[in-house]
Design a protein around this motif. Structure first.
Motif, PDB file in Angstrom:
ATOM      1  N   THR A 320       2.763  -4.757 -20.179  1.00  0.00           N
ATOM      2  CA  THR A 320       2.913  -4.835 -21.618  1.00  0.00           C
ATOM      3  C   THR A 320       1.987  -4.196 -22.460  1.00  0.00           C
ATOM      4  O   THR A 320       0.738  -3.718 -22.011  1.00  0.00           O
ATOM      5  CB  THR A 320       2.780  -6.220 -22.006  1.00  0.00           C
ATOM      6  N   TYR A 321       2.222  -3.775 -23.679  1.00  0.00           N
ATOM      7  CA  TYR A 321       1.281  -3.079 -24.401  1.00  0.00           C
ATOM      8  C   TYR A 321      -0.056  -3.837 -24.508  1.00  0.00           C
ATOM      9  O   TYR A 321      -1.099  -3.216 -24.270  1.00  0.00           O
ATOM     10  CB  TYR A 321       1.987  -3.154 -25.961  1.00  0.00           C
ATOM     11  N   THR A 322      -0.071  -5.315 -24.669  1.00  0.00           N
ATOM     12  CA  THR A 322      -1.051  -6.209 -24.706  1.00  0.00           C
ATOM     13  C   THR A 322      -2.007  -5.970 -23.526  1.00  0.00           C
ATOM     14  O   THR A 322      -3.021  -5.839 -23.778  1.00  0.00           O
ATOM     15  CB  THR A 322      -0.825  -7.629 -25.020  1.00  0.00           C
ATOM     16  N   GLU A 323      -1.452  -5.889 -22.343  1.00  0.00           N
ATOM     17  CA  GLU A 323      -2.065  -5.778 -21.174  1.00  0.00           C
ATOM     18  C   GLU A 323      -2.798  -4.278 -21.159  1.00  0.00           C
ATOM     19  O   GLU A 323      -3.761  -4.213 -20.707  1.00  0.00           O
ATOM     20  CB  GLU A 323      -1.130  -5.886 -19.809  1.00  0.00           C
ATOM     21  N   ALA A 324      -1.965  -3.435 -21.703  1.00  0.00           N
ATOM     22  CA  ALA A 324      -2.414  -1.907 -21.649  1.00  0.00           C
ATOM     23  C   ALA A 324      -3.880  -1.946 -22.508  1.00  0.00           C
ATOM     24  O   ALA A 324      -4.855  -1.337 -22.144  1.00  0.00           O
ATOM     25  CB  ALA A 324      -1.593  -1.002 -21.973  1.00  0.00           C
ATOM     26  N   LYS A 364      -2.649   5.640 -11.573  1.00  0.00           N
ATOM     27  CA  LYS A 364      -1.989   6.830 -10.690  1.00  0.00           C
ATOM     28  C   LYS A 364      -0.572   6.741 -10.473  1.00  0.00           C
ATOM     29  O   LYS A 364      -0.493   7.220  -9.106  1.00  0.00           O
ATOM     30  CB  LYS A 364      -3.111   6.765  -9.363  1.00  0.00           C
ATOM     31  N   LYS A 365       0.156   6.636 -11.419  1.00  0.00           N
ATOM     32  CA  LYS A 365       1.619   6.443 -10.975  1.00  0.00           C
ATOM     33  C   LYS A 365       2.374   6.338 -12.294  1.00  0.00           C
ATOM     34  O   LYS A 365       1.613   5.981 -13.585  1.00  0.00           O
ATOM     35  CB  LYS A 365       2.194   5.518 -10.026  1.00  0.00           C
ATOM     36  N   PRO A 366       3.640   6.588 -12.661  1.00  0.00           N
ATOM     37  CA  PRO A 366       4.423   6.525 -13.731  1.00  0.00           C
ATOM     38  C   PRO A 366       4.217   5.173 -14.293  1.00  0.00           C
ATOM     39  O   PRO A 366       4.206   4.228 -13.455  1.00  0.00           O
ATOM     40  CB  PRO A 366       5.527   6.974 -13.337  1.00  0.00           C
ATOM     41  N   VAL A 367       3.980   4.823 -15.569  1.00  0.00           N
ATOM     42  CA  VAL A 367       3.914   3.542 -16.089  1.00  0.00           C
ATOM     43  C   VAL A 367       4.966   3.535 -17.017  1.00  0.00           C
ATOM     44  O   VAL A 367       5.485   4.040 -18.095  1.00  0.00           O
ATOM     45  CB  VAL A 367       2.637   3.539 -16.874  1.00  0.00           C
ATOM     46  N   ILE A 368       5.590   2.140 -17.218  1.00  0.00           N
ATOM     47  CA  ILE A 368       6.469   1.692 -18.312  1.00  0.00           C
ATOM     48  C   ILE A 368       5.550   0.811 -19.015  1.00  0.00           C
ATOM     49  O   ILE A 368       5.364  -0.412 -18.733  1.00  0.00           O
ATOM     50  CB  ILE A 368       7.860   1.144 -17.755  1.00  0.00           C
ATOM     51  N   LEU A 369       5.430   0.998 -20.383  1.00  0.00           N
ATOM     52  CA  LEU A 369       4.669   0.098 -21.504  1.00  0.00           C
ATOM     53  C   LEU A 369       5.882  -0.411 -22.052  1.00  0.00           C
ATOM     54  O   LEU A 369       6.690   0.186 -22.614  1.00  0.00           O
ATOM     55  CB  LEU A 369       3.872   1.121 -22.100  1.00  0.00           C
ATOM     56  N   MET A 370       5.685  -1.728 -22.145  1.00  0.00           N
ATOM     57  CA  MET A 370       6.774  -2.609 -22.977  1.00  0.00           C
ATOM     58  C   MET A 370       6.055  -3.344 -24.116  1.00  0.00           C
ATOM     59  O   MET A 370       4.921  -3.852 -24.085  1.00  0.00           O
ATOM     60  CB  MET A 370       7.447  -3.367 -21.937  1.00  0.00           C
ATOM     61  N   ASN A 371       7.084  -3.583 -25.022  1.00  0.00           N
ATOM     62  CA  ASN A 371       6.630  -4.827 -25.940  1.00  0.00           C
ATOM     63  C   ASN A 371       5.287  -4.447 -27.006  1.00  0.00           C
ATOM     64  O   ASN A 371       4.275  -4.941 -26.911  1.00  0.00           O
ATOM     65  CB  ASN A 371       6.353  -6.159 -25.382  1.00  0.00           C
ATOM     66  N   TYR A 372       5.760  -3.349 -27.664  1.00  0.00           N
ATOM     67  CA  TYR A 372       4.675  -2.691 -28.649  1.00  0.00           C
ATOM     68  C   TYR A 372       4.514  -3.751 -29.903  1.00  0.00           C
ATOM     69  O   TYR A 372       5.648  -4.198 -30.352  1.00  0.00           O
ATOM     70  CB  TYR A 372       4.903  -1.232 -28.941  1.00  0.00           C
ATOM     71  N   ALA A 374       5.407  -4.517 -33.583  1.00  0.00           N
ATOM     72  CA  ALA A 374       6.252  -3.999 -34.515  1.00  0.00           C
ATOM     73  C   ALA A 374       6.075  -3.148 -35.260  1.00  0.00           C
ATOM     74  O   ALA A 374       6.768  -1.954 -35.906  1.00  0.00           O
ATOM     75  CB  ALA A 374       6.978  -5.290 -35.314  1.00  0.00           C
ATOM     76  N   SER A 375       4.828  -3.185 -35.810  1.00  0.00           N
ATOM     77  CA  SER A 375       4.429  -2.576 -36.850  1.00  0.00           C
ATOM     78  C   SER A 375       4.370  -0.891 -36.611  1.00  0.00           C
ATOM     79  O   SER A 375       4.221   0.196 -37.487  1.00  0.00           O
ATOM     80  CB  SER A 375       2.961  -2.725 -37.507  1.00  0.00           C
ATOM     81  N   ILE A 376       4.099  -0.450 -35.281  1.00  0.00           N
ATOM     82  CA  ILE A 376       4.091   0.940 -35.261  1.00  0.00           C
ATOM     83  C   ILE A 376       5.223   1.423 -34.436  1.00  0.00           C
ATOM     84  O   ILE A 376       5.125   2.753 -33.868  1.00  0.00           O
ATOM     85  CB  ILE A 376       2.771   1.009 -33.936  1.00  0.00           C
ATOM     86  N   LYS A 377       6.253   0.730 -34.417  1.00  0.00           N
ATOM     87  CA  LYS A 377       7.402   1.311 -34.052  1.00  0.00           C
ATOM     88  C   LYS A 377       8.542   1.280 -34.993  1.00  0.00           C
ATOM     89  O   LYS A 377       8.584   0.528 -35.980  1.00  0.00           O
ATOM     90  CB  LYS A 377       7.862   0.425 -32.614  1.00  0.00           C
ATOM     91  N   ALA A 378       9.722   1.821 -34.466  1.00  0.00           N
ATOM     92  CA  ALA A 378      10.699   2.121 -35.747  1.00  0.00           C
ATOM     93  C   ALA A 378      11.602   1.018 -35.727  1.00  0.00           C
ATOM     94  O   ALA A 378      11.384   0.096 -35.161  1.00  0.00           O
ATOM     95  CB  ALA A 378      11.681   3.284 -34.971  1.00  0.00           C
ATOM     96  N   PHE A 379      12.284   1.080 -37.003  1.00  0.00           N
ATOM     97  CA  PHE A 379      12.856  -0.135 -37.586  1.00  0.00           C
ATOM     98  C   PHE A 379      14.058  -0.919 -36.764  1.00  0.00           C
ATOM     99  O   PHE A 379      14.459  -1.994 -36.757  1.00  0.00           O
ATOM    100  CB  PHE A 379      13.572   0.378 -38.931  1.00  0.00           C
ATOM    101  N   TYR A 380      14.549   0.050 -35.783  1.00  0.00           N
ATOM    102  CA  TYR A 380      15.735  -0.502 -35.212  1.00  0.00           C
ATOM    103  C   TYR A 380      15.448  -1.331 -33.846  1.00  0.00           C
ATOM    104  O   TYR A 380      16.198  -1.743 -33.090  1.00  0.00           O
ATOM    105  CB  TYR A 380      16.737   0.769 -34.692  1.00  0.00           C
ATOM    106  N   MET A 381      14.181  -1.381 -33.526  1.00  0.00           N
ATOM    107  CA  MET A 381      13.797  -2.327 -32.247  1.00  0.00           C
ATOM    108  C   MET A 381      13.839  -3.639 -32.323  1.00  0.00           C
ATOM    109  O   MET A 381      13.488  -4.234 -33.534  1.00  0.00           O
ATOM    110  CB  MET A 381      12.272  -1.729 -31.914  1.00  0.00           C
TER     111      MET A 381
END
Ligand code: 4AD
Ligand code: MG
Length: 479
Positions: A320-324, A364-372, A374-381
């Motif tokens: 998650t974003y929070t973990e990152a 050291k590998k591709p990462v999927i970051l989730m759950n950002y 709301a304020s920094i992401k687009a309106f439709y999420m």
């Protein structure tokens, strides 16, 4: 009929056994007044065409200059020389198009990528660029193949649109109104009723909103088309005109979305490894050579092929974003103040240096970051239960940073309306988008893969301007 020829790629896999063939292509080099290295674009490898001494006119031999177009007919025999298994002993050589050696801008030597960018009309004739564009083609083909096999419908969404899909205002205007003396409203603003479409329009930044309309009837759709961003970003990862693949799926949540994206990326990389090996080996060598100029710590830890194989054989890291933010806050890199943009805590937007730290140094590998937030992401999420994060996902790739951005979409009309109001998105103009939530709304999700960033990742090219034929960037639109 003119085109009675065999392509060099097809010839090179045959046994040389005195077969008579005709080839056509461009001269790469002509050595010892005898050996032509011929390339027709079908493969990276040249065909050696031999013009035996004494057999051809001096006048003709003089015209065998770099980039001259020729047709050669002769017999295919095992090669006497080193470096190739076969050669074509020419009986007839015709010049199809001369190339004045004095004036031809590319020399048969190594040119810098910057120099070649200024000669973008001719750079296809170099090994590097021919390989890049063959790989680009293969990836585009694999993308369509992947979605076709999954039963997705390819939807062509409009290029000219009246809406700002990302709500970020980075749009190019489309108008036929004169720059001077444009019709005005009483308040002095431009009267777009007089414009071609009778309203203000722009080039699309994303096909997503229209793809959502398709997905909520066809089930699963994808777009693959040009998108435009008028952001003044002069970086090695931004273009003003780039191609994006946007799948959109009904009955998908964020996890389904991430699963599809990971499977998709692995599929197209594997397809390129299986179908473009010669080009990828060439590009891997090119990258290794280029990195020899760099200090040890700036070189890639893996070679290109190794990196691609690693990506297809390992799970992407999901967090998650929070973990990152926790990882970044507690990193030595942060404590030693080595980030240009300091980590200011939860809520901050991640810069590419932060993304790359997570991918290249930490996991050291591709990462999927989730759950950002709301304020920094687009309106439709889609707003999560916590009321402060959204079901967003970004996929970050080694050496690149973000290559995918996506989310589960807000399917609840009331929540969506509230968010649009808070973010000043004009709800009246988006009635058609909202109607999807009014009539049979369903959980749905999708993502966008930046095609050029993917091509960069697979070819190992450092600059995005080198993976699109004719790049459009701030202050640059030649060719
Ligand atoms: O993250 P972005 O802005 O997301 C969208 O446009 C969503 N509508 C996608 C969706 O959910 N359907 O852009 C998606 C991707 C980025 O991750 C990046 O790879 C690429 O598009 N991209 C660019 N590539 C080159 N030049 C630019 N200026 C880019 N901007 C975004
Ligand atoms: Mg994004």
């Amino acid at each position: 009929m003119f085109n009675k020829r065999i392509k060099i790629k097809e010839l090179l896999v045959q046994e040389p056994q005195n077969q008579v063939v005709t080839v056509m292509g461009w001269v790469r080099t002509f050595r010892n007044n005898q050996f032509i290295a011929l390339n027709d674009g079908s493969a990276n490898t040249n065909l050696q065409v031999v013009a035996e001494l004494g057999k051809f006119d001096e006048e003709l031999l003089k015209r065998l200059t770099t980039s001259a177009a020729i047709r050669a007919t002769g017999v295919v025999v095992p090669s006497q020389g080193k470096g190739q298994i076969m050669e074509l002993k020419a009986d007839v050589i015709d010049i199809l198009g001369d190339s004045d050696a004095e004036k031809y801008p590319l020399q048969p030597k190594k040119h810098s990528l910057e120099f070649l960018r200024e000669k973008a009309h001719l750079r296809f004739r170099t090994n590097t660029f021919a390989s890049i564009f063959r790989v680009r083609h293969t990836l585009a083909f694999a993308i369509n193949k992947f979605f076709n096999e999954k039963g997705f419908t390819y939807l062509h969404t409009p290029i000219i649109t009246a809406s700002d899909a990302e709500g970020a205002g980075e749009m190019f205007k489309v108008t036929t109104l004169p720059l001077e003396g444009a019709p005005k409203n009483e308040d002095g603003s431009i009267n777009f009723k007089e414009d071609f479409f009778g309203r203000a329009t722009n080039l699309t930044v994303s096909g997503q909103l229209e793809a959502e309309l398709g997905a909520t009837a066809l089930g699963e759709v994808y777009t693959f088309g040009p998108t435009f961003r008028a952001e003044n970003s002069n970086t090695a990862r931004h273009l003003a005109e780039f191609w994006m693949i946007e799948p959109e799926m009904a009955f998908y949540d964020l996890e389904d979305n991430a699963n599809l994206a990971e499977e998709f990326i692995k599929y197209i990389i594997r397809y390129a490894l299986e179908n473009n090996r010669e080009d990828l080996d060439f590009l891997a060598n090119r990258q290794a050579e280029e990195e020899k100029q760099l200090p040890q710590d700036k070189r890639s830890e893996m070679g290109l092929i190794e990196k691609l194989e690693f990506v297809i054989n390992n799970d992407f890291q999901r967090l998650t974003y929070t973990e990152a933010i926790d990882i970044l806050t507690n990193s030595n890199h942060n404590k030693k103040k080595k980030f240009q943009y300091p980590i200011t805590g939860w809520g901050m937007d991640l810069q590419s240096e932060h993304e790359r730290y997570l991918v290249e140094k930490h996991f050291k590998k591709p990462v999927i970051l989730m759950n950002y937030p709301a304020s920094i992401k687009a309106f439709y999420m889609r707003l999560n239960e916590d009321g402060k994060t959204v079901a967003a996902m970004d996929i970050l790739a080694p050496g690149m940073g973000e290559i995918v951005g996506g989310s589960q979409r807000e399917e609840r009309l009331d929540v969506l309306l509230q968010k649009m109001e808070a973010m000043h998105i004009p709800a009246e103009e988006m009635w058609w988008y909202l109607d999807i939530r009014r009539f049979g709304t369903v959980p749905h999700a999708g993502f966008g893969l930046g095609f050029e960033r993917m091509v960069q990742f697979v070819t190992g090219m450092g600059n995005i301007r080198d993976v699109i034929a004719f790049p459009r960037t701030p202050k640059y639109a030649d060719f």
